[in-house]
Write a protein that holds these residues in place. Structure first.
Motif, PDB file in Angstrom:
ATOM      1  N   LEU A  28       0.818  -1.208   0.000  1.00  0.00           N
ATOM      2  CA  LEU A  28       0.000   0.000   0.000  1.00  0.00           C
ATOM      3  C   LEU A  28       0.856   1.263   0.000  1.00  0.00           C
ATOM      4  CD1 LEU A  28      -2.739   1.318   0.026  1.00  0.00           C
ATOM      5  CD2 LEU A  28      -2.829   1.054   2.506  1.00  0.00           C
ATOM      6  N   ALA A  29       1.960   1.226   0.735  1.00  0.00           N
ATOM      7  CA  ALA A  29       2.838   2.393   0.744  1.00  0.00           C
ATOM      8  C   ALA A  29       3.415   2.640  -0.650  1.00  0.00           C
ATOM      9  CB  ALA A  29       3.966   2.183   1.756  1.00  0.00           C
ATOM     10  N   ARG A  30       3.785   1.560  -1.310  1.00  0.00           N
ATOM     11  CA  ARG A  30       4.296   1.751  -2.678  1.00  0.00           C
ATOM     12  C   ARG A  30       3.217   2.285  -3.601  1.00  0.00           C
ATOM     13  NH1 ARG A  30       5.987  -2.255  -5.768  1.00  0.00           N
ATOM     14  NH2 ARG A  30       5.337  -3.995  -4.462  1.00  0.00           N
ATOM     15  N   ARG A  31       1.999   1.794  -3.411  1.00  0.00           N
ATOM     16  CA  ARG A  31       0.924   2.281  -4.268  1.00  0.00           C
ATOM     17  C   ARG A  31       0.652   3.770  -4.012  1.00  0.00           C
ATOM     18  NH1 ARG A  31      -4.100  -1.671  -4.664  1.00  0.00           N
ATOM     19  NH2 ARG A  31      -4.425  -0.351  -6.480  1.00  0.00           N
ATOM     20  N   ALA A  32       0.645   4.143  -2.732  1.00  0.00           N
ATOM     21  CA  ALA A  32       0.424   5.563  -2.428  1.00  0.00           C
ATOM     22  C   ALA A  32       1.559   6.417  -2.984  1.00  0.00           C
ATOM     23  CB  ALA A  32       0.291   5.753  -0.918  1.00  0.00           C
ATOM     24  N   ALA A  33       2.784   5.879  -2.907  1.00  0.00           N
ATOM     25  CA  ALA A  33       3.917   6.612  -3.457  1.00  0.00           C
ATOM     26  C   ALA A  33       3.781   6.773  -4.972  1.00  0.00           C
ATOM     27  CB  ALA A  33       5.226   5.891  -3.113  1.00  0.00           C
ATOM     28  N   ALA A  34       3.305   5.724  -5.627  1.00  0.00           N
ATOM     29  CA  ALA A  34       3.102   5.819  -7.073  1.00  0.00           C
ATOM     30  C   ALA A  34       2.048   6.867  -7.412  1.00  0.00           C
ATOM     31  CB  ALA A  34       2.703   4.459  -7.649  1.00  0.00           C
ATOM     32  N   GLU A  35       0.980   6.927  -6.617  1.00  0.00           N
ATOM     33  CA  GLU A  35      -0.035   7.964  -6.855  1.00  0.00           C
ATOM     34  C   GLU A  35       0.543   9.360  -6.605  1.00  0.00           C
ATOM     35  OE1 GLU A  35      -2.967   7.687  -8.159  1.00  0.00           O
ATOM     36  OE2 GLU A  35      -3.205   5.515  -8.173  1.00  0.00           O
ATOM     37  N   PHE A  36       1.382   9.457  -5.565  1.00  0.00           N
ATOM     38  CA  PHE A  36       2.004  10.746  -5.266  1.00  0.00           C
ATOM     39  C   PHE A  36       2.891  11.206  -6.422  1.00  0.00           C
ATOM     40  CE2 PHE A  36       5.470  13.361  -3.739  1.00  0.00           C
ATOM     41  CZ  PHE A  36       4.868  14.261  -2.878  1.00  0.00           C
ATOM     42  N   ILE A  37       3.803  10.363  -6.827  1.00  0.00           N
ATOM     43  CA  ILE A  37       4.772  10.769  -7.855  1.00  0.00           C
ATOM     44  C   ILE A  37       4.085  10.928  -9.212  1.00  0.00           C
ATOM     45  CG2 ILE A  37       5.547   8.431  -8.535  1.00  0.00           C
ATOM     46  CD1 ILE A  37       8.088  11.103  -7.921  1.00  0.00           C
ATOM     47  N   GLY A  38       3.141  10.056  -9.505  1.00  0.00           N
ATOM     48  CA  GLY A  38       2.451  10.149 -10.789  1.00  0.00           C
ATOM     49  C   GLY A  38       1.608  11.411 -10.890  1.00  0.00           C
ATOM     50  N   THR A  59      -6.123   6.085   1.349  1.00  0.00           N
ATOM     51  CA  THR A  59      -4.672   6.284   1.286  1.00  0.00           C
ATOM     52  C   THR A  59      -4.236   6.785  -0.082  1.00  0.00           C
ATOM     53  OG1 THR A  59      -4.454   4.462   2.851  1.00  0.00           O
ATOM     54  CG2 THR A  59      -2.451   5.162   1.698  1.00  0.00           C
ATOM     55  N   LEU A  60      -4.791   6.188  -1.120  1.00  0.00           N
ATOM     56  CA  LEU A  60      -4.409   6.608  -2.467  1.00  0.00           C
ATOM     57  C   LEU A  60      -4.814   8.060  -2.735  1.00  0.00           C
ATOM     58  CD1 LEU A  60      -5.277   3.426  -4.605  1.00  0.00           C
ATOM     59  CD2 LEU A  60      -3.128   4.044  -3.492  1.00  0.00           C
ATOM     60  N   ILE A  61      -5.998   8.441  -2.242  1.00  0.00           N
ATOM     61  CA  ILE A  61      -6.451   9.816  -2.475  1.00  0.00           C
ATOM     62  C   ILE A  61      -5.551  10.817  -1.764  1.00  0.00           C
ATOM     63  CG2 ILE A  61      -8.338  11.427  -1.969  1.00  0.00           C
ATOM     64  CD1 ILE A  61     -10.280   9.096  -2.645  1.00  0.00           C
ATOM     65  N   VAL A  62      -5.116  10.469  -0.553  1.00  0.00           N
ATOM     66  CA  VAL A  62      -4.166  11.349   0.136  1.00  0.00           C
ATOM     67  C   VAL A  62      -2.895  11.506  -0.696  1.00  0.00           C
ATOM     68  CG1 VAL A  62      -2.655  11.553   2.157  1.00  0.00           C
ATOM     69  CG2 VAL A  62      -5.052  10.884   2.446  1.00  0.00           C
ATOM     70  N   GLY A  63      -2.414  10.403  -1.227  1.00  0.00           N
ATOM     71  CA  GLY A  63      -1.232  10.469  -2.094  1.00  0.00           C
ATOM     72  C   GLY A  63      -1.460  11.354  -3.299  1.00  0.00           C
ATOM     73  N   LEU A  93      -1.652  15.217  -2.174  1.00  0.00           N
ATOM     74  CA  LEU A  93      -0.334  15.733  -1.801  1.00  0.00           C
ATOM     75  C   LEU A  93       0.598  15.758  -3.006  1.00  0.00           C
ATOM     76  CD1 LEU A  93       0.204  14.017   1.676  1.00  0.00           C
ATOM     77  CD2 LEU A  93      -0.588  16.346   1.184  1.00  0.00           C
ATOM     78  N   GLY A  94       0.529  14.742  -3.813  1.00  0.00           N
ATOM     79  CA  GLY A  94       1.362  14.707  -5.012  1.00  0.00           C
ATOM     80  C   GLY A  94       1.039  15.842  -5.955  1.00  0.00           C
ATOM     81  N   GLY A  95      -0.237  16.122  -6.129  1.00  0.00           N
ATOM     82  CA  GLY A  95      -0.630  17.232  -6.998  1.00  0.00           C
ATOM     83  C   GLY A  95      -0.061  18.553  -6.515  1.00  0.00           C
TER      84      GLY A  95
END
Lengths: 233, 233, 233, 233
Positions: free
Chosen positions: D4-14, D87-91, D94-96
């Protein structure tokens, strides 16, 4: 003729055509649309992205990095050995220079002329770091998940976009940066500006390496097969 | 109806649509954006590349070279025999001329009018050599490595880019060059300029043949299957 | 809910979005780039082609013709029966009109207003015949050779190009033609001009049918499987 | 490190790179082509679409929604659970914001500055509803029919087109909408205009959910396998 020689030749010819696309389309754009720098960059970015799609599709089964930072990350990921990496990088740098010379000659310019286009400052260096991180993310994210068949489209799309969203117009490639010092045209970069660009690219390469390792800790099983056949690079 | 007749017909209709795309979009571009030659070339290059994607995807299973140099290299690589090559080339040349006539008529022009657009000089001839080498590298690199399913995208991308990075705007095709002599519009080439262009293309064809042989000495096993089914050309 | 209802709904929504892309991007283009008709057509053509890629990829497994001529040729090729064809065409025509209304409303215009844009004359009618023949060649050449997975890219490329290489800007679609009569904007066509356009499209449809039958006399074995699963249309 | 952390990180960076593409290319476009808003939007739309192709191809095997509405529909379709969605939405959000800051800094602007670009009115809100419905149709139509390998191209094409055919230029993404409030440049949106845009996007999300359920009531068997491997999102 060894496999390595063919791979180095593929890097030479591929980087040469890539740089021809960058430099040549820049000359054509600035001649044909002299009054709108944005239109010039649109022409330049579309030509570069379209060329990348073609060159990667055609040369990937032999070798299609065209970029020393990409080759160094492949070395760090133990996809190739040190001797191979060094040989490919030599091919890339020489190919890039040959590409500039060819572009200059096709447009009736001196074969070599130093660029006077200063590109410097922290904003541009930050842009080069970010551009290179993104490029590595796109290439290795695609390859490590077993999608090497789509890396040409991903890289072509990324570079077309990155010309626009980075203030440096996204060189993101030391071989191309060196090659762009020897043309005093739209795509040129003055030699004194080049070292900082390359340093930023290498820094971006290191950051990109860790990001790739974090997001794709293991290589997909389908990608292993791909790597075995050395489809990419 | 024999298979060869269908293949020649595919070359005729495909080259006709390709030339329509080149010539027709040139007329439209120069009428609608009369004040910016760069914008015209952007419109012309995107229309040509997009048409190539469509035409190659649709006609490849029958025959989709649309270019005598490509057909000659296929003959040299023993992919087709001499009679087939000759028949396909006749289809390409006649199809190209039909395409120009159709484009002229669609835009309310005389069916045939000689171009007065001089295109001459060593820089342009060098550009045609390079453009043709690159085109062959893209086509045969893609096909020989078993990726014939992506040749449409590679060729579309290459030609879009090559319009910009070669000073000659990358004719790279004798059938298209001949067809472009009979329209006095944006994409035309004056008949006296055509022979040197074609000679440069043939020279590029020879160089490209050796480059392809060097980089891809053997055909990929997956590509063999492809060639057996005659997916490309 | 029957399968046919879902298919008709897919034709409705797909054609609606296609017409929104055509009409809406035309309004946006003429507002933002009022002084260069060529730039407007570039924007309009790229938006239309890009939308087609998306819509065909997304809706093809249900139904993605968006065009009565395509549906009629499918009927002639015995891919669908008469009742299905009639139902899909109703969906296309109503969807197209809904798309124009949506585009008009999104841009703050009256929901419906007759176009005053005359488009008439033999050159334009010839262009519509050719445009439709080419579209059918691209669609059915791709599908009949077992490449239905690439039809979205082929059609997107073809239409982007055909906007430029036909003097009529390639309507090539009776449902879209009807829909474009009810917007007095860039993409509109005056109602008196529509019947001849539609007649030319139907003529092109008949010619295209015979061309497809000639070039692809039998359907590829892989395409048979595809047709069984009704992937296209 | 959990999946999940990797997925959130991917959403953040993407999402960060997506917003960089939107905001950065907007700044570049308005600086280089200051006199033609249509040319600016062309540059902005092509850069955004090209970036989406690259980012989705590269990150899809980890997580590549980059959009809270898409994530919410995945939750509604029971593709992910509530905790993952949150979690993904938070990523994404913040990523945006990180993407806007990076774009501002690359172009030498203050890291954060509120946009003063008012975007309001029923026409624009209708456009956001339609834009979001279309985006969901494209994403889930593609994924549910077992074509997740092509979603990158479908989404890239759709967004490029939707910039043009919707009067709002198709934000269609709450995370991107929030991120665009903190840059006073071409792509910015004034904070008071943002809530109505987000509300329209959520409404479009609900409508899109029902449309997807109607057109694709069951998931294709090939898509089930895909979903198991969590290829999309």
């Amino acid at each position: 003729m060894t496999v390595l020689a063919r791979r180095a030749a593929a890097e030479f010819i591929g980087t040469a055509f890539l740089v021809m696309a960058v430099v040549g389309s820049g000359v054509m754009a600035s001649r044909l649309s002299p009054d709108d720098a944005g239109l010039q960059l649109l022409q330049n970015s579309l030509a570069t992205g379209a060329a990348l799609v073609a060159l990667i599709v055609a040369l990937q089964p032999v070798s299609a990095s065209f970029n020393p930072v990409v080759t160094l990350v492949e070395r760090a990921l133990v996809m190739i050995d040190t001797g191979t990496a060094a040989t490919l990088i030599v091919g890339q740098v020489l190919g890039g220079l040959a590409g500039t010379v060819a572009a200059n000659l096709m447009f009736g310019l001196d074969a070599v002329s130093w660029s006077t286009h200063q590109r410097t400052g922290p904003s541009l260096w930050l842009a080069e770091v970010i551009a290179t991180v993104g490029l590595l993310l796109v290439i290795f994210g695609t390859v490590r998940s077993g999608r090497a068949d789509r890396v040409a489209f991903a890289v072509g799309g990324y570079i077309t976009a990155a010309y626009w969203f980075t203030s440096s117009t996204s060189f993101a490639n030391p071989a191309v940066t060196i090659a762009r010092t020897v043309t005093d045209t739209f795509a040129g970069i003055a030699p004194p500006s080049a070292p900082a660009f390359i340093l930023a690219q290498l820094l971006g390469g290191a950051l990109g390496y860790f990001l790739v390792r974090f997001l794709y800790p293991s290589i997909a099983s389908s990608a292993v097969a791909t790597a075995d056949r050395k489809v990419f690079s």
